[in-house]
Motif scaffolding. Sequence first.
Motif, short mmCIF file in Angstrom:
data_model
loop_
_atom_site.label_atom_id
_atom_site.label_comp_id
_atom_site.label_asym_id
_atom_site.label_seq_id
_atom_site.Cartn_x
_atom_site.Cartn_y
_atom_site.Cartn_z
N GLY A 9 -1.28 -17.68 -0.12
CA GLY A 9 -1.27 -16.26 0.20
C GLY A 9 -0.61 -15.43 -0.88
N VAL A 10 -1.16 -14.28 -1.17
CA VAL A 10 -0.58 -13.30 -2.08
C VAL A 10 -0.66 -11.96 -1.37
CG1 VAL A 10 -0.79 -12.10 -4.28
CG2 VAL A 10 -1.24 -14.56 -4.17
N ASP A 11 0.50 -11.35 -1.09
CA ASP A 11 0.57 -10.07 -0.40
C ASP A 11 1.05 -8.99 -1.37
OD1 ASP A 11 -0.15 -11.51 1.80
OD2 ASP A 11 1.65 -11.06 2.98
N LEU A 12 0.29 -7.91 -1.46
CA LEU A 12 0.67 -6.78 -2.30
C LEU A 12 0.98 -5.59 -1.41
CD1 LEU A 12 -2.02 -6.95 -5.15
CD2 LEU A 12 0.20 -8.09 -5.03
N TRP A 13 2.11 -4.96 -1.67
CA TRP A 13 2.57 -3.80 -0.91
C TRP A 13 2.65 -2.60 -1.85
CZ3 TRP A 13 4.11 -4.35 4.35
CH2 TRP A 13 4.12 -5.67 4.82
N LEU A 14 1.92 -1.54 -1.51
CA LEU A 14 1.79 -0.37 -2.37
C LEU A 14 2.54 0.81 -1.77
CD1 LEU A 14 -0.52 -2.26 -3.27
CD2 LEU A 14 -2.00 -0.24 -3.43
N THR A 15 3.38 1.46 -2.57
CA THR A 15 4.11 2.65 -2.14
C THR A 15 3.82 3.78 -3.12
OG1 THR A 15 5.91 1.34 -1.17
CG2 THR A 15 6.38 3.64 -1.68
N TYR A 16 3.20 4.85 -2.63
CA TYR A 16 2.95 6.04 -3.44
C TYR A 16 4.17 6.95 -3.30
CZ TYR A 16 -1.78 4.26 -3.78
OH TYR A 16 -2.88 3.46 -4.05
N PHE A 17 5.12 6.77 -4.21
CA PHE A 17 6.45 7.34 -3.98
C PHE A 17 6.53 8.83 -4.25
CE2 PHE A 17 6.49 5.88 -8.36
CZ PHE A 17 7.16 6.89 -9.05
N ASP A 18 5.52 9.44 -4.85
CA ASP A 18 5.53 10.89 -4.99
C ASP A 18 5.50 11.58 -3.64
OD1 ASP A 18 5.73 10.83 -7.71
OD2 ASP A 18 3.60 11.15 -8.10
N GLU A 19 5.05 10.85 -2.61
CA GLU A 19 4.98 11.39 -1.26
C GLU A 19 6.32 11.28 -0.52
OE1 GLU A 19 1.92 9.07 0.53
OE2 GLU A 19 0.38 9.67 -0.91
N ILE A 20 7.32 10.66 -1.16
CA ILE A 20 8.61 10.40 -0.50
C ILE A 20 9.69 11.20 -1.21
CG2 ILE A 20 10.28 8.63 0.17
CD1 ILE A 20 8.00 6.59 0.01
N SER A 21 10.11 12.29 -0.60
CA SER A 21 11.10 13.15 -1.27
C SER A 21 12.08 13.80 -0.30
CB SER A 21 10.39 14.24 -2.08
OG SER A 21 9.56 15.03 -1.24
N ALA A 22 11.90 13.63 1.01
CA ALA A 22 12.79 14.28 1.97
C ALA A 22 14.22 13.77 1.80
CB ALA A 22 12.31 14.02 3.39
N PRO A 23 15.20 14.66 1.70
CA PRO A 23 16.59 14.23 1.45
C PRO A 23 17.12 13.26 2.50
CG PRO A 23 16.37 16.58 1.06
CD PRO A 23 15.07 16.13 1.67
N ASP A 24 16.75 13.43 3.78
CA ASP A 24 17.29 12.53 4.80
C ASP A 24 16.73 11.12 4.65
OD1 ASP A 24 14.78 13.50 5.50
OD2 ASP A 24 15.13 13.30 7.65
N ILE A 25 15.47 11.01 4.24
CA ILE A 25 14.88 9.68 4.02
C ILE A 25 15.52 9.02 2.81
CG2 ILE A 25 12.76 8.46 3.39
CD1 ILE A 25 11.23 10.50 5.07
#
Length: 259
Positions: A9-25
């Motif tokens: 098995g090979v699992d790839l996890w993709l995060t488009y981090f430009d969408e993540i900017s809220a200060p609380d997160i």
Amino acid sequence: MLLELEPNGVDLWLTYFDEISAPDILSFYRNVLTEDERGQESRFHFSYHRRRYLVTRAAVRSVLSRYVYVEPQDWRFQKNAFGRPSIANLPNGVPDIDFNISHTKGLIVVGIVGGKFFGIDVENVRLGSSLLDIADQFFSPEEVVALAAVPCSQQHGRFFEYWTLKEAYIKARGLGLAIPLHLFSFHFGPTNTITMSAREELEDAPTRWKFWQLRPKEDYLIAACSEQSVPGAFKLTVREIFPFMSERAIECVPSRTSP
């Protein structure tokens, strides 16, 4: 419920981090990092690079805890002499698991495998200039000739096909740029196949490795390289993740793969 990795098995996890900017997160992410990681985050000069580092570290911790009963904040890591990270505190009795990370403008990719060597690379193909000069300096003579034979309109994309595969391979070996890039070559077949050849100095068998290339979105090219440690077909799974918030499996058919 924990996820289980199959032997191939090979699992790839993709995060488009430009969408993540809220200060609380971002504050929540910072709280799952170690003191050393928080110190490293603060050393980046630009806020964009600080956020990318923070989201990357949070993504790794979030993803690993999908496979093993370890709290995200409790993971510890180590690096080999060439800078490749690995898990330092895998619990006793847990099947071997490893990860690799790559990021480019807008996208972070975390790859997870069990019991084998593995490397990934992702590039934003909209970036870069004077790439042929880089190829002349670092690629094998066979690749330089093959790249020059491609129509000019396709050379930019072909450069990244070579580059991502080379990066994925040297990361899988755990040696980084200690491996001269001209000692091995990639070849593209008419049916979107990838084969690798190598000079004797590389001291490695190309048949030991399995390669994929994927285009999750138009601007991004991912290459993955996995050791073929056990017989049988590979299972490649791709997910998009908003660390600690959401995840979803996506269909992402490889654009190229080795036989």
